[in-house]
Design a protein around this motif. Sequence first.
Motif, PDB file in Angstrom:
ATOM      1  N   UNK A  22       7.115   8.559  10.272  1.00 34.46           N
ATOM      2  CA  UNK A  22       6.935   7.186   9.786  1.00 34.46           C
ATOM      3  C   UNK A  22       5.794   6.491  10.523  1.00 34.46           C
ATOM      4  N   UNK A  23       5.746   6.659  11.834  1.00 37.38           N
ATOM      5  CA  UNK A  23       4.670   6.038  12.621  1.00 37.38           C
ATOM      6  C   UNK A  23       3.307   6.611  12.245  1.00 37.38           C
ATOM      7  N   UNK A  24       3.255   7.914  11.977  1.00 36.51           N
ATOM      8  CA  UNK A  24       1.989   8.537  11.573  1.00 36.51           C
ATOM      9  C   UNK A  24       1.496   7.952  10.256  1.00 36.51           C
ATOM     10  N   UNK A  25       2.377   7.829   9.280  1.00 35.90           N
ATOM     11  CA  UNK A  25       1.953   7.284   7.988  1.00 35.90           C
ATOM     12  C   UNK A  25       1.477   5.845   8.134  1.00 35.90           C
ATOM     13  N   UNK A  26       2.147   5.082   8.980  1.00 36.80           N
ATOM     14  CA  UNK A  26       1.726   3.689   9.170  1.00 36.80           C
ATOM     15  C   UNK A  26       0.339   3.620   9.809  1.00 36.80           C
ATOM     16  N   UNK A  27       0.090   4.491  10.790  1.00 33.78           N
ATOM     17  CA  UNK A  27      -1.206   4.489  11.460  1.00 33.78           C
ATOM     18  C   UNK A  27      -2.319   5.010  10.561  1.00 33.78           C
ATOM     19  N   UNK A  28      -1.996   5.978   9.696  1.00 30.45           N
ATOM     20  CA  UNK A  28      -3.013   6.568   8.826  1.00 30.45           C
ATOM     21  C   UNK A  28      -3.279   5.737   7.577  1.00 30.45           C
ATOM     22  N   UNK A  29      -2.470   4.732   7.329  1.00 30.92           N
ATOM     23  CA  UNK A  29      -2.549   3.981   6.073  1.00 30.92           C
ATOM     24  C   UNK A  29      -3.947   3.481   5.722  1.00 30.92           C
ATOM     25  N   UNK A  30      -4.705   2.860   6.663  1.00 29.73           N
ATOM     26  CA  UNK A  30      -6.032   2.376   6.280  1.00 29.73           C
ATOM     27  C   UNK A  30      -6.974   3.488   5.803  1.00 29.73           C
TER      28      UNK A  30
ATOM     29  N   UNK B 108       0.846  -1.181   0.000  1.00 27.01           N
ATOM     30  CA  UNK B 108       0.000   0.000   0.000  1.00 27.01           C
ATOM     31  C   UNK B 108       0.888   1.240   0.000  1.00 27.01           C
ATOM     32  N   UNK B 109       0.411   2.319  -0.611  1.00 29.84           N
ATOM     33  CA  UNK B 109       1.252   3.509  -0.773  1.00 29.84           C
ATOM     34  C   UNK B 109       1.650   4.126   0.566  1.00 29.84           C
ATOM     35  N   UNK B 110       0.677   4.306   1.471  1.00 30.09           N
ATOM     36  CA  UNK B 110       0.964   4.965   2.744  1.00 30.09           C
ATOM     37  C   UNK B 110       1.887   4.117   3.615  1.00 30.09           C
ATOM     38  N   UNK B 111       1.660   2.815   3.657  1.00 27.76           N
ATOM     39  CA  UNK B 111       2.538   1.941   4.452  1.00 27.76           C
ATOM     40  C   UNK B 111       3.942   1.891   3.852  1.00 27.76           C
ATOM     41  N   UNK B 112       4.032   1.971   2.530  1.00 31.69           N
ATOM     42  CA  UNK B 112       5.352   2.003   1.895  1.00 31.69           C
ATOM     43  C   UNK B 112       6.130   3.230   2.350  1.00 31.69           C
ATOM     44  N   UNK B 113       5.443   4.369   2.432  1.00 35.80           N
ATOM     45  CA  UNK B 113       6.092   5.585   2.922  1.00 35.80           C
ATOM     46  C   UNK B 113       6.545   5.385   4.364  1.00 35.80           C
ATOM     47  N   UNK B 114       5.674   4.780   5.185  1.00 35.87           N
ATOM     48  CA  UNK B 114       6.009   4.563   6.581  1.00 35.87           C
ATOM     49  C   UNK B 114       7.235   3.690   6.757  1.00 35.87           C
ATOM     50  N   UNK B 115       7.350   2.649   5.943  1.00 32.11           N
ATOM     51  CA  UNK B 115       8.499   1.744   6.058  1.00 32.11           C
ATOM     52  C   UNK B 115       9.777   2.429   5.581  1.00 32.11           C
ATOM     53  N   UNK B 116       9.727   3.060   4.409  1.00 29.04           N
ATOM     54  CA  UNK B 116      10.944   3.642   3.846  1.00 29.04           C
ATOM     55  C   UNK B 116      11.339   4.941   4.533  1.00 29.04           C
ATOM     56  N   UNK B 117      10.429   5.520   5.301  1.00 32.27           N
ATOM     57  CA  UNK B 117      10.807   6.685   6.097  1.00 32.27           C
ATOM     58  C   UNK B 117      11.846   6.306   7.155  1.00 32.27           C
ATOM     59  N   UNK B 118      11.899   5.033   7.517  1.00 28.93           N
ATOM     60  CA  UNK B 118      12.922   4.591   8.463  1.00 28.93           C
ATOM     61  C   UNK B 118      14.331   4.767   7.883  1.00 28.93           C
ATOM     62  N   UNK B 119      14.438   4.757   6.560  1.00 27.03           N
ATOM     63  CA  UNK B 119      15.729   5.023   5.932  1.00 27.03           C
ATOM     64  C   UNK B 119      16.137   6.481   6.120  1.00 27.03           C
ATOM     65  N   UNK B 120      15.150   7.380   6.181  1.00 24.15           N
ATOM     66  CA  UNK B 120      15.455   8.782   6.471  1.00 24.15           C
ATOM     67  C   UNK B 120      16.000   8.922   7.886  1.00 24.15           C
ATOM     68  N   UNK B 121      15.450   8.128   8.793  1.00 22.73           N
ATOM     69  CA  UNK B 121      15.961   8.121  10.167  1.00 22.73           C
ATOM     70  C   UNK B 121      17.420   7.667  10.170  1.00 22.73           C
ATOM     71  N   UNK B 122      17.691   6.558   9.473  1.00 28.10           N
ATOM     72  CA  UNK B 122      19.050   6.017   9.433  1.00 28.10           C
ATOM     73  C   UNK B 122      20.024   6.992   8.774  1.00 28.10           C
TER      74      UNK B 122
END
Length: 409
Positions: free
Chosen positions: A180-188, A73-87
């Motif tokens: 990242x957590x916000x995008x994951x929670x808002x995904x649905x 899903x688009x929003x969950x994809x953003x949430x996961x790959x946002x962790x790369x921004x953290x790193x």
Amino acid sequence: MSHATPKVSGKLFGLFCLASYLLSLSYGSTFLLALLIGARGGNEHDAGTVISAAMLSTFVAVLGCGHLADLLGAARSIGVFALLLVAASLGFAMTSGFGYGLLFFGLLLGLGWGVFYTLGPIIIANLVVPAQRAKYFALLSGSMMSGIGSGPLFGRAASALDLPLASAFYLAALASLVGALLFWRLAPRLTPSQTITAKITWRATTQVLSSQALLPIIMVGLGGCVFGGLSSFQTSYAAVRALDYSWFFVGFMGAAISSRMLIAGYVIKRDPLRASCLLSGVMLASVMLFAFGVNGGLSYLLAAVMLGVGYGLTYSVINGLAANEAPDGTTSQALLLFSLAYFIGVFGFPLLAGKLIVEQGMASLLLTLLGVALANWLITIGRLLGRRFTAKNPRPTPTVRRSSGTNPS
């Protein structure tokens, strides 16, 4: 049913913009890389190399984010790959010296930012009716510009508080984690009823590049060169002229936010070609001011404000043009190509910019940017003249001869 009513609620869109702001801090902090790398023994060319490493990984992000969106899903994809921004932000802060480590974290930044920057507008395009796209694109890009502009300001605040410059990168990492957590929670709630088609295919690419959508795609690439060149090395520009670089980001961010709050609603109701011409002219004037007219804090602030209004609103207008001028069924692909052109400009140009500064000086960079901004403005002039010519010389309607029945079929 009102055609002006978006499918997404105001509260949901507000949270979407907040998450976008938080993720944008990580990219904004990269404008401090020239300062950070300089303090570690490097120069502007080294900083440009790190920033341009992100261009390579954004290509991968743009080409693969469609498959990723199908999987997560688009929003969950953003949430996961946002962790790369953290790193990436943590890596910039913790890596000592200059070497392959910074290049690696530049690649991570490109992957995370590429997925977010590409899929974010596609989510909005699929949730909002076409008549409202320009407005919501403007609000979304305003949130992102605010985050981008805030990143360097945190670095300036750290210096004022006698904290190390790396503190700004730690703060960006924390903000990206929350985003990242916000995008994951808002995904649905951000999943549209229809399937998002976000894959680049050769057929869709040729359709988009054969349409009028090609011109705003070229324009965003040129605008990205101007924005990336000025922002990535603003700390060097300010140092040469004995100015405080925070004035640039305050002026730019303040103009970007206020113009979207006060002007965007008016601009999007006007003729988009005329609007893009006027705003591109403002951006050109700002580059001219940076090159020839900045001689103190006030003129420096004015140039930044003009860039914020010109570049910021032009981006929103041409983003809507790219979406609406694409052939039917290729809106998402047009937005992918739009993002790809932006990444080439904003991440690729700093490599050339850093080389120009080191080998020929800041003046050479400013003259190059002036030529790029002029080319961008001339595209809008050409479109207006072409439309006027077409209106004055419409194609004749072909006459249809009816067969008498004696002619062969």
